[in-house]
Design an enzyme around this catalytic site. Structure first.
Site, PDB file in Angstrom:
ATOM      1  N   ARG A   1      47.223  -4.435  93.852  1.00  0.00           N
ATOM      2  CA  ARG A   1      48.656  -4.428  94.198  1.00  0.00           C
ATOM      3  C   ARG A   1      49.267  -3.290  93.391  1.00  0.00           C
ATOM      4  O   ARG A   1      49.270  -3.340  92.145  1.00  0.00           O
ATOM      5  CB  ARG A   1      49.320  -5.760  93.852  1.00  0.00           C
ATOM      6  CG  ARG A   1      50.830  -5.681  93.916  1.00  0.00           C
ATOM      7  CD  ARG A   1      51.516  -7.018  93.943  1.00  0.00           C
ATOM      8  NE  ARG A   1      51.326  -7.661  95.236  1.00  0.00           N
ATOM      9  CZ  ARG A   1      51.998  -8.733  95.643  1.00  0.00           C
ATOM     10  NH1 ARG A   1      52.900  -9.291  94.859  1.00  0.00           N
ATOM     11  NH2 ARG A   1      51.765  -9.259  96.837  1.00  0.00           N
TER      12      ARG A   1
ATOM     13  N   HIS B   1      51.658  -4.090 103.589  1.00  0.00           N
ATOM     14  CA  HIS B   1      51.140  -5.351 103.040  1.00  0.00           C
ATOM     15  C   HIS B   1      50.195  -5.945 104.100  1.00  0.00           C
ATOM     16  O   HIS B   1      50.505  -6.946 104.744  1.00  0.00           O
ATOM     17  CB  HIS B   1      52.308  -6.294 102.732  1.00  0.00           C
ATOM     18  CG  HIS B   1      51.978  -7.425 101.811  1.00  0.00           C
ATOM     19  ND1 HIS B   1      50.701  -7.658 101.332  1.00  0.00           N
ATOM     20  CD2 HIS B   1      52.760  -8.402 101.264  1.00  0.00           C
ATOM     21  CE1 HIS B   1      50.735  -8.721 100.535  1.00  0.00           C
ATOM     22  NE2 HIS B   1      51.954  -9.191 100.488  1.00  0.00           N
TER      23      HIS B   1
ATOM     24  N   GLN C   1      49.143  -9.722 104.189  1.00  0.00           N
ATOM     25  CA  GLN C   1      50.241 -10.585 104.615  1.00  0.00           C
ATOM     26  C   GLN C   1      50.318 -10.617 106.144  1.00  0.00           C
ATOM     27  O   GLN C   1      50.440 -11.677 106.752  1.00  0.00           O
ATOM     28  CB  GLN C   1      51.572 -10.058 104.034  1.00  0.00           C
ATOM     29  CG  GLN C   1      52.773 -10.888 104.416  1.00  0.00           C
ATOM     30  CD  GLN C   1      52.758 -12.257 103.777  1.00  0.00           C
ATOM     31  OE1 GLN C   1      52.581 -12.392 102.575  1.00  0.00           O
ATOM     32  NE2 GLN C   1      52.935 -13.309 104.568  1.00  0.00           N
TER      33      GLN C   1
ATOM     34  N   ARG D   1      47.499 -17.257 103.768  1.00  0.00           N
ATOM     35  CA  ARG D   1      47.055 -16.115 102.966  1.00  0.00           C
ATOM     36  C   ARG D   1      45.618 -16.362 102.498  1.00  0.00           C
ATOM     37  O   ARG D   1      44.779 -15.463 102.509  1.00  0.00           O
ATOM     38  CB  ARG D   1      47.971 -15.911 101.737  1.00  0.00           C
ATOM     39  CG  ARG D   1      49.388 -15.469 102.050  1.00  0.00           C
ATOM     40  CD  ARG D   1      49.432 -14.080 102.679  1.00  0.00           C
ATOM     41  NE  ARG D   1      48.785 -13.072 101.844  1.00  0.00           N
ATOM     42  CZ  ARG D   1      49.356 -12.476 100.791  1.00  0.00           C
ATOM     43  NH1 ARG D   1      50.599 -12.748 100.456  1.00  0.00           N
ATOM     44  NH2 ARG D   1      48.689 -11.571 100.080  1.00  0.00           N
TER      45      ARG D   1
HETATM   46  N1  NVA Z   1      58.882  -6.665 100.289  1.00  0.00           N
HETATM   47  C1  NVA Z   1      58.521  -7.476  99.152  1.00  0.00           C
HETATM   48  C2  NVA Z   1      57.324  -8.307  99.474  1.00  0.00           C
HETATM   49  C3  NVA Z   1      56.879  -9.240  98.388  1.00  0.00           C
HETATM   50  C4  NVA Z   1      55.666 -10.029  98.770  1.00  0.00           C
HETATM   51  C5  NVA Z   1      58.257  -6.586  97.958  1.00  0.00           C
HETATM   52  O1  NVA Z   1      57.642  -5.517  98.112  1.00  0.00           O
HETATM   53  O2  NVA Z   1      58.693  -6.927  96.866  1.00  0.00           O
HETATM   54  N1   CP Z   2      53.882 -12.767  99.918  1.00  0.00           N
HETATM   55  C1   CP Z   2      53.322 -12.325  98.784  1.00  0.00           C
HETATM   56  O1   CP Z   2      52.594 -11.340  98.760  1.00  0.00           O
HETATM   57  O2   CP Z   2      53.615 -13.078  97.686  1.00  0.00           O
HETATM   58  P1   CP Z   2      53.282 -12.735  96.168  1.00  0.00           P
HETATM   59  O3   CP Z   2      54.170 -11.577  95.771  1.00  0.00           O
HETATM   60  O4   CP Z   2      53.608 -13.986  95.425  1.00  0.00           O
HETATM   61  O5   CP Z   2      51.840 -12.356  96.055  1.00  0.00           O
END
Ligand code: NVA
Ligand code: CP
Length: 301
Positions: free
Chosen positions: A98, A125, A128, A288
């Protein structure tokens, strides 16, 4: 070595990965297919779902995961990403990351001898989006004649949905204010996929246009990780796009509500919608795990 940085990387296999996830969820795969395999998980940003589902997923497939906060890695003190990729490749069978910047994940994958799986960047993502499509297939039985509308900030989650929806034969609309449109390159690619699959993509600031004949209403936070400095401006610009009962009424009667979570009740979604009968957000979160087990099986087996 093939990696999963974008939905485009699995363009030909999206449907197969979702079907594999359905089989894995039903318990119809061999026991411990990843026995003896290790996944390194690098996190430059916070996570609940991604971190826990990858960790539990590796364990359930017979392997193990190692959590690596970028602050504790030498990478956080300036060791080149290329050296990190080469070294980790000598120890582990796959790397999940990430990252703040998508280009860093591209760099990691370039120098890695093992598959790299993105667990979110500023641009996409993909894991997701796979879990979301698994949820839609479970709920409606198929993707045929289904239309999804993403409401709000055209962000990383929106970008991956734009790429995956046409590949599965779904129409997609994005309802967002001017200045919050999805990434232009991604939108171009998504429109190409839509052309190849006879589906439609619409981006509009008009809620009535975007929500016409919609089966799935999807939203995400107005302030993504890294956007905190713009929080006030974003809340002002995006407030007409809150998903509440009134907005849900613009979609089809049997429409479902989806959100990748974490959510901010009272901002992008009202509490009565996210906690109401149309919401499938916790099935989506559970998926997920199942979708990523399919990804891990596909890349690491
Ligand atoms: N758009 C959000 C998604 C979190 C899972 C972010 O990037 O913070
Ligand atoms: N939706 C998602 O990726 O959640 P987290 O940020 O908790 O991993």
């Amino acid at each position: 070595m093939s990696s999963l940085l974008s939905i485009s990387d699995i363009k030909e296999d999206v449907g197969n990965i979702i079907d594999l996830a359905i089989r894995i969820k039903a318990g119809n795969v061999e026991d411990k297919p990843l026995e003896g395999k290790t996944l390194a998980m690098i996190f430059q940003k916070s996570s609940t779902r991604t971190r826990v589902s990858f960790d539990v997923g590796m364990y359930q497939l017979g392997g193990r995961a190692i959590f690596l906060s970028s602050n504790d890695l030498q990478m956080g003190r300036g060791e080149p990403i290329s050296d990190t990729a080469k070294v980790l490749s000598r120890f582990v069978d796959g790397i999940m990351i990430r990252a703040i910047e998508h280009i860093d994940v591209v760099e990691l994958a370039k120098y890695s001898d093992v598959p790299v799986i993105s667990g979110l960047t500023n641009l996409e993502h993909p894991c997701q989006a796979l879990a979301d499509m698994l949820t839609i297939k479970e709920h409606f039985g198929s993707f045929e004649n289904k239309k999804i509308c993403f409401v709000g900030d055209g962000n990383n989650v929106c970008n991956s949905l734009l790429l995956i929806a046409p590949l599965l034969g779904m129409d997609m609309s994005v309802a967002c204010p001017k200045g919050y449109e999805p990434n232009n390159e991604i939108l171009k690619t998504a429109c190409e996929y839509a052309g190849e699959n006879n589906t439609e993509i619409i981006v509009s600031d008009d809620l009535k246009i975007a929500l016409d004949d919609v089966d799935i209403v999807y939203t995400d936070v107005w302030v993504s990780m890294g956007d905190e400095a713009e929080a006030n401006q974003r809340e002002m610009d995006l407030s007409p796009y809150q998903v509440n009962k009134e907005l849900m009424d613009l979609a089809n009667e049997n429409a479902i509500f989806m959100h990748c979570l974490p959510a901010v009740r009272g901002q992008e979604v009202s509490a009565d919608v996210i906690d109401g009968l149309q919401s499938v957000v916790f099935d989506e979160a559970e998926n997920r795990l199942h979708a990523q087990k399919a990804v891990l099986y596909y890349y690491l087996k």
